[in-house]
Design an enzyme around this catalytic site. Sequence first.
Site, PDB file in Angstrom:
ATOM      1  N   GLU A 349       0.890  -0.911  -0.605  1.00 40.29           N
ATOM      2  CA  GLU A 349      -0.390  -0.131   0.028  1.00 40.29           C
ATOM      3  C   GLU A 349       0.533   1.232   0.119  1.00 40.29           C
ATOM      4  O   GLU A 349       0.795   2.612  -0.578  1.00 40.29           O
ATOM      5  CB  GLU A 349      -0.754  -0.037   0.670  1.00 40.29           C
ATOM      6  CG  GLU A 349      -1.825   0.967   1.189  1.00 40.29           C
ATOM      7  CD  GLU A 349      -3.052   1.007   1.977  1.00 40.29           C
ATOM      8  OE1 GLU A 349      -2.231   1.462   3.678  1.00 40.29           O
ATOM      9  OE2 GLU A 349      -4.190   0.505   1.854  1.00 40.29           O
ATOM     10  N   HIS A 380       5.553 -26.543   2.701  1.00 42.74           N
ATOM     11  CA  HIS A 380       4.968 -27.744   2.104  1.00 42.74           C
ATOM     12  C   HIS A 380       3.760 -27.505   1.048  1.00 42.74           C
ATOM     13  O   HIS A 380       2.820 -27.952   0.968  1.00 42.74           O
ATOM     14  CB  HIS A 380       4.362 -28.565   3.768  1.00 42.74           C
ATOM     15  CG  HIS A 380       5.019 -29.214   4.386  1.00 42.74           C
ATOM     16  ND1 HIS A 380       5.368 -30.331   4.040  1.00 42.74           N
ATOM     17  CD2 HIS A 380       5.898 -28.784   5.676  1.00 42.74           C
ATOM     18  CE1 HIS A 380       6.908 -30.091   5.384  1.00 42.74           C
ATOM     19  NE2 HIS A 380       6.664 -29.309   5.997  1.00 42.74           N
ATOM     20  N   LYS A 502     -13.689   1.989  -4.067  1.00 41.85           N
ATOM     21  CA  LYS A 502     -14.657   2.377  -2.712  1.00 41.85           C
ATOM     22  C   LYS A 502     -16.064   3.280  -3.610  1.00 41.85           C
ATOM     23  O   LYS A 502     -17.128   2.771  -3.016  1.00 41.85           O
ATOM     24  CB  LYS A 502     -14.354   3.097  -1.347  1.00 41.85           C
ATOM     25  CG  LYS A 502     -12.901   2.527  -0.828  1.00 41.85           C
ATOM     26  CD  LYS A 502     -12.499   3.731   0.206  1.00 41.85           C
ATOM     27  CE  LYS A 502     -11.138   3.038   1.282  1.00 41.85           C
ATOM     28  NZ  LYS A 502     -10.196   4.091   1.885  1.00 41.85           N
TER      29      LYS A 502
END
Length: 546
Positions: A349, A380, A502
């Site tokens: 960000e 893994h 937004k």
Amino acid sequence: MAMKDCPAVPVLQRSAARIPHLRDLFDSDPARGHELRATGAGITLDYSKQRVDTGVLQALAQLAEQAGLSEERERLFAGEVVNRTENRAAWHTALRTPTALQTTEQQCVEEQLQRMTLLVDRIQSGVWRGFSGKRITDVVNLGVGGSDLGPLMVTHGLREYSEPAVRGLKVHFASTIDGSQLFDLLDHLNPETSLFIISSKSFTTIDTLSNADTVRSWLGSHCVDEALMLRCHFIGVSAAQQKMSDWGLPSDNQLHFWQWVGGRFSLWSAIGLPIALALGMSVFRRLLAGAHAMDEHFRTAPVLQNLPVMLALLGIWNVNFLDIRAHAILPYDGRLKYFPSYLEQLEMESNGKSVGQDGELLDYSTCPVLWGEIGANAQHAFYQLLHQGTQSVASDFIVAARRYEALDHYAHQEQLLAQHQLNIANCLAQSRVLAFGDAAVAPDDNPWRRYPGNQPSSTLLLEQLGPESLGALIAAYEHKVFTQAVIWNINPFDQWGVELGKQVALQLQPLLQDPDAAAVAGLDASTRELALSIQQQQSGSEGGAA
Ligand code: F6P
């Protein structure tokens, strides 16, 4: 000076073309394991497994100076405007300046810390009561991004250090806008004994406010006296005082911080309230002290011994000169489970930008894609790609030398100590194989069992993971981000790129609720068809999209 104009850049470009395999770098300089390291605030950074030699390191140090790091760092610490698109300081270092060293402008920090201490004390000691007079047993932090990730990561990371007096209090986190985390919590929490912190710098974030509204409605169904419910069950932490009051929070239930604290740099402020509640105020102060020690190191250490500056320069070398655009964060410590996601926000960000401070489009890369996982678990999962995939990936290994030693009263201490050694062995083994490939052992003839190596990594070695060292580790990455931004000539303290989504979500929300199919007609074809399918599925009607 803009990066493209720095005289060090062509030198580094030429070096990148000739830098040999890590195997050869180690063969030609046996001392590099000892020499290529930086130590600050108790943390050692081993960068000998990065694809650098003395010439590269010198040119990187010159790049930092030519880009103006020293001057901009002074501005950062002095609280001058460094967030230029928003015309404000980014003074997170003031939040951890020891009280005795605070300047007059920094005294507001200590005042809020004192208010926070009183609040923490009232809650932990049971003076603060729920609406029916019972003491608080559970605290839920409602926040997202910087108002969630830092407190969550530290609370989880330092749980073992919680003061004995606070161990009865359970601290939870709910961030997701879909309400799923909250739904799970509300299912088993007791409204009479639960306290909610609304953490939001802006106090406008719909993710957090929608969670807060759901809680308000849940509590309202148990406590009819709304003023009592608000007074006993909500605390607000924000830089927007008036908005907290408008929401209904009494002023005694509000903690403040300031516009000059960036959201993703805010865990050191009252946004750290969940940390203090879960672990104790003294642990929170030790975290601040650790960060301050790293601040001092960053401010004063010479470039090649400066841990955050080296993290930054090595990142720039990998991205801009070796074209390595993926960066894995691999803590070999279950307590640092949330550290990679915390860094995803901090780094991406802050530095996921393509426009320079001068408003011009950049013609070089900035922040790489960064992700991570507890190292031994990731072995893994995605290490296959690190060892034999087609991508070059740079990695940070993080490991603590000592663990479980204080458990001498515990029957299974020996087994845990053995597990810790096994964990360290895995950490060292992986960075070794990434660097040297199958030359670390006897190479196999089968092509699918070959390991090319030459994947660069750094190892951050902590003596122990504790409040001071975690504070220092976080501050190191904050300063890494800042240093890179100076060299890339971008503003790490704004995040305009998250705003448009937004706005569009707020435009779409009423359209989705409109039963008339015409409401979504003006949308792009993909979103329109998805919206129609969703409307149909929600209304239970038959058939596919029109
Ligand atoms: O949308 C991004 C963002 O603004 C982050 O920068 C911030 O940490 C997060 O949202 C939460 O913001 P606030 O603390 O204002 O609710």
